[in-house]
Motif scaffolding. Sequence first.
Motif, PDB file in Angstrom:
ATOM      1  N   GLY B 458      18.612  15.468  13.038  1.00  0.00           N
ATOM      2  CA  GLY B 458      18.258  14.569  11.940  1.00  0.00           C
ATOM      3  C   GLY B 458      17.485  15.306  10.865  1.00  0.00           C
ATOM      4  O   GLY B 458      17.972  15.542   9.751  1.00  0.00           O
ATOM      5  N   ASN B 459      16.266  15.736  11.202  1.00  0.00           N
ATOM      6  CA  ASN B 459      15.382  16.348  10.212  1.00  0.00           C
ATOM      7  C   ASN B 459      15.939  17.639   9.624  1.00  0.00           C
ATOM      8  O   ASN B 459      15.897  17.852   8.412  1.00  0.00           O
ATOM      9  CB  ASN B 459      14.020  16.676  10.843  1.00  0.00           C
ATOM     10  CG  ASN B 459      13.308  15.440  11.324  1.00  0.00           C
ATOM     11  OD1 ASN B 459      13.794  14.320  11.137  1.00  0.00           O
ATOM     12  ND2 ASN B 459      12.176  15.616  11.953  1.00  0.00           N
ATOM     13  N   PHE B 460      16.431  18.528  10.507  1.00  0.00           N
ATOM     14  CA  PHE B 460      16.819  19.849  10.037  1.00  0.00           C
ATOM     15  C   PHE B 460      17.974  19.801   9.023  1.00  0.00           C
ATOM     16  O   PHE B 460      17.862  20.380   7.940  1.00  0.00           O
ATOM     17  CB  PHE B 460      17.135  20.768  11.223  1.00  0.00           C
ATOM     18  CG  PHE B 460      17.627  22.115  10.841  1.00  0.00           C
ATOM     19  CD1 PHE B 460      16.778  23.034  10.225  1.00  0.00           C
ATOM     20  CD2 PHE B 460      18.944  22.483  11.055  1.00  0.00           C
ATOM     21  CE1 PHE B 460      17.228  24.283   9.848  1.00  0.00           C
ATOM     22  CE2 PHE B 460      19.406  23.726  10.684  1.00  0.00           C
ATOM     23  CZ  PHE B 460      18.551  24.632  10.076  1.00  0.00           C
ATOM     24  N   PRO B 461      19.092  19.093   9.312  1.00  0.00           N
ATOM     25  CA  PRO B 461      20.168  19.055   8.318  1.00  0.00           C
ATOM     26  C   PRO B 461      19.724  18.414   6.998  1.00  0.00           C
ATOM     27  O   PRO B 461      20.079  18.905   5.922  1.00  0.00           O
ATOM     28  CB  PRO B 461      21.251  18.195   8.993  1.00  0.00           C
ATOM     29  CG  PRO B 461      20.959  18.244  10.436  1.00  0.00           C
ATOM     30  CD  PRO B 461      19.479  18.414  10.566  1.00  0.00           C
ATOM     31  N   VAL B 462      18.942  17.346   7.086  1.00  0.00           N
ATOM     32  CA  VAL B 462      18.507  16.658   5.874  1.00  0.00           C
ATOM     33  C   VAL B 462      17.626  17.586   5.029  1.00  0.00           C
ATOM     34  O   VAL B 462      17.826  17.749   3.818  1.00  0.00           O
ATOM     35  CB  VAL B 462      17.749  15.354   6.233  1.00  0.00           C
ATOM     36  CG1 VAL B 462      17.005  14.812   5.020  1.00  0.00           C
ATOM     37  CG2 VAL B 462      18.735  14.318   6.771  1.00  0.00           C
ATOM     38  N   LEU B 463      16.669  18.226   5.681  1.00  0.00           N
ATOM     39  CA  LEU B 463      15.750  19.091   4.948  1.00  0.00           C
ATOM     40  C   LEU B 463      16.486  20.296   4.362  1.00  0.00           C
ATOM     41  O   LEU B 463      16.317  20.637   3.184  1.00  0.00           O
ATOM     42  CB  LEU B 463      14.636  19.543   5.902  1.00  0.00           C
ATOM     43  CG  LEU B 463      13.471  20.286   5.270  1.00  0.00           C
ATOM     44  CD1 LEU B 463      12.845  19.472   4.158  1.00  0.00           C
ATOM     45  CD2 LEU B 463      12.417  20.602   6.323  1.00  0.00           C
ATOM     46  N   LEU B 464      17.346  20.915   5.171  1.00  0.00           N
ATOM     47  CA  LEU B 464      18.022  22.131   4.719  1.00  0.00           C
ATOM     48  C   LEU B 464      18.933  21.837   3.520  1.00  0.00           C
ATOM     49  O   LEU B 464      18.900  22.551   2.514  1.00  0.00           O
ATOM     50  CB  LEU B 464      18.835  22.735   5.869  1.00  0.00           C
ATOM     51  CG  LEU B 464      19.345  24.142   5.587  1.00  0.00           C
ATOM     52  CD1 LEU B 464      18.182  25.127   5.610  1.00  0.00           C
ATOM     53  CD2 LEU B 464      20.404  24.565   6.591  1.00  0.00           C
TER      54      LEU B 464
END
Lengths: 104, 565
Positions: B458-464
């Motif tokens: 969730g967090n990693f793809p959105v942030l990247l």
Amino acid sequence: MGDTDRAARIAADPRYGALLQRRGRFTLGLTAVMLVAYFGFILLVAFDKALLARPIRSGGVTSLGIVLGFALILLAIALTGIYVRRANRDFDAAVAALVRDHRA
Amino acid sequence: MIRLVVTLLALSLPGIARADALTGPTVQQATNWTAIGMFAAFAALTLAITRWAARRTRTAADFYTAGGGITGFQNGLAIAGDFMSAASFLGISAQIFKDGFDGLIYSIGFLVGWPIILFLMAERVRNLGRYTFADVASFRFAQTPVRSFAAVSTLVVVLFYLIAQMVGAGQLIKLLFGLRYEYAVVIVGVLMTLYVLFGGMTATTWVQIIKAVLLLGSASFMAAMVLARYGFSPEAMFADAVAVKTMLATRAGETAAVAQAAGRSIMGPGNFIKDPVSALSFGMALMFGTAGLPHILMRFFTVPDAGAARSSVLWATGWIGYFYLLTFIIGFGAIVMVATDPRYLDGAGALIGGGNMAAIHLAHAVGGNLFLGFISAVAFATILAVVAGLTLSGASAVSHDLYATVVRKGQADSAAELRVSRRTVLVLAVAAIALGILFEKQNVAFMVSLAFAVAASGNFPVLLLSLLWRGATTRGLVAGGCLGLGLALVLTILSPAVWVAVLSHAEPVFPFSSPTIFSMPLAFLTIWLVSVTDRSARGIVDRSGYDAQRVRAETGIGADQASSH
């Protein structure tokens, strides 16, 4: 609006484009090295356990897996060190010049 | 005992299904007054620091980021303190004690996310955000949807991680200090609340720094004592460990050939990773999950600028890597110094107190009763540092992302935001204590692995993609992020760790030990697909904001400055 205008001026500066390209290539390369090394190690664990269990010297016990594992830990630290060194010497100076030459 | 072992192992070893049956109660040990005394000294010191920090914590910025005045070196130590859990110290050394090499696979997985954080995220995150990673992820997007997603995802990660830590803390302290489980959970909950509520990020940071120094110092001492026996030759230590394992197998009645193979087996991978899909999936969860942990990302806002964020990752990577090298030596040290010493073994030849006691017994073997008490106190301090960081991160998601930005549309003043933060800290603490007690007899093995899977999917793809892809739109990020979060959650429930081990079904619906190899790429794919087909007016605004965001991310102009005191 000062910041928006300033950002646009920086974006139009050819040195900015050059910096992005230089930094982008560098970080992409380092990222690729880390990914290949780590997932290569995981794939060896998954597919060739015997190779990793083999001693590095005949008659010794220290295995290739332990050496590679320690090397991977040291590689992770070394790569962050290489990045920080380059960023401190090269990128920071380039950014500082851009920020200085395009005042708000 | 098995229950505790499995719980603790799982706390430190996300991603792997521990399908073993969880039976048998933890044995409460005799009250250990040396350990309690040393821990009391630690508590007194940290509470004094909290009092000092409380006087410096006036604004929301002080509370969330310690005023942004932490140096790169200090932050690197604090990150290490935030990240190295008691479970990873005891759990990984126990795994090495049992299987040798396999423990190293975990250690490496925990470390390799750090360079990725540095190369792709740390400086940009510092330049774009103020208090939470949602500041960064929502920078050029519609605030309400993106922040709501980030806040929910943060709370999911924090809550599961927190429950796992609380249950682990209760079990561990029961074992080390001889205190009742409930007392242990309440003590952890109360101390954590005091640190965060009054001292905010300043107190949390110093608790993490002190803990990191104590843990690194005592682990160094133990590793040095072990290596000194072998003239600082790892080869000699490994050879002795192989001989010990061979001897134990012979003593157990194995033939010479089998015993020799058993001895040699600690030098290579065992059956810890069963199928290649699980191996890769687990590797991805560890590496990219680290880069999406909200309480870790939050630490980048405590330093004054991108350069300090950069050096904090270098220090953190160095300390964490060094710690895992020590852990490996400590695990082998336990094989050679503990596994054959009748003082540490019960009648059946198993470790007194359970498998996770390997490092603790080794502490006694190299440093006597005093050092044993010291190590126990360090283990307690370690848990406190981790839960304090988690609580602060959860509180900031509620107050800064949900309350100040989503509910009040950015109109809340600093005092109101701070008030909401502190109330959230209380709510989280009560919830953590209650859930910690409620889950005492439950299998929480899946919870940390779930937290890492959610962070990676969730967090990693959105942030990247919000940082690096011009084409990302609000709609795409929210759709992909929610899908990644949901898939990680659902597939984990259907996996052996929950479906079989907790819900007692015969066969798992989802056969692999980590969902990440599916959920993370699908999250990326969804963000891409929904973004490129997004024809909304908002999508145009999102894409057109990329250049300005990038200039600020790359150069730091307009970045939030450290507040002055």
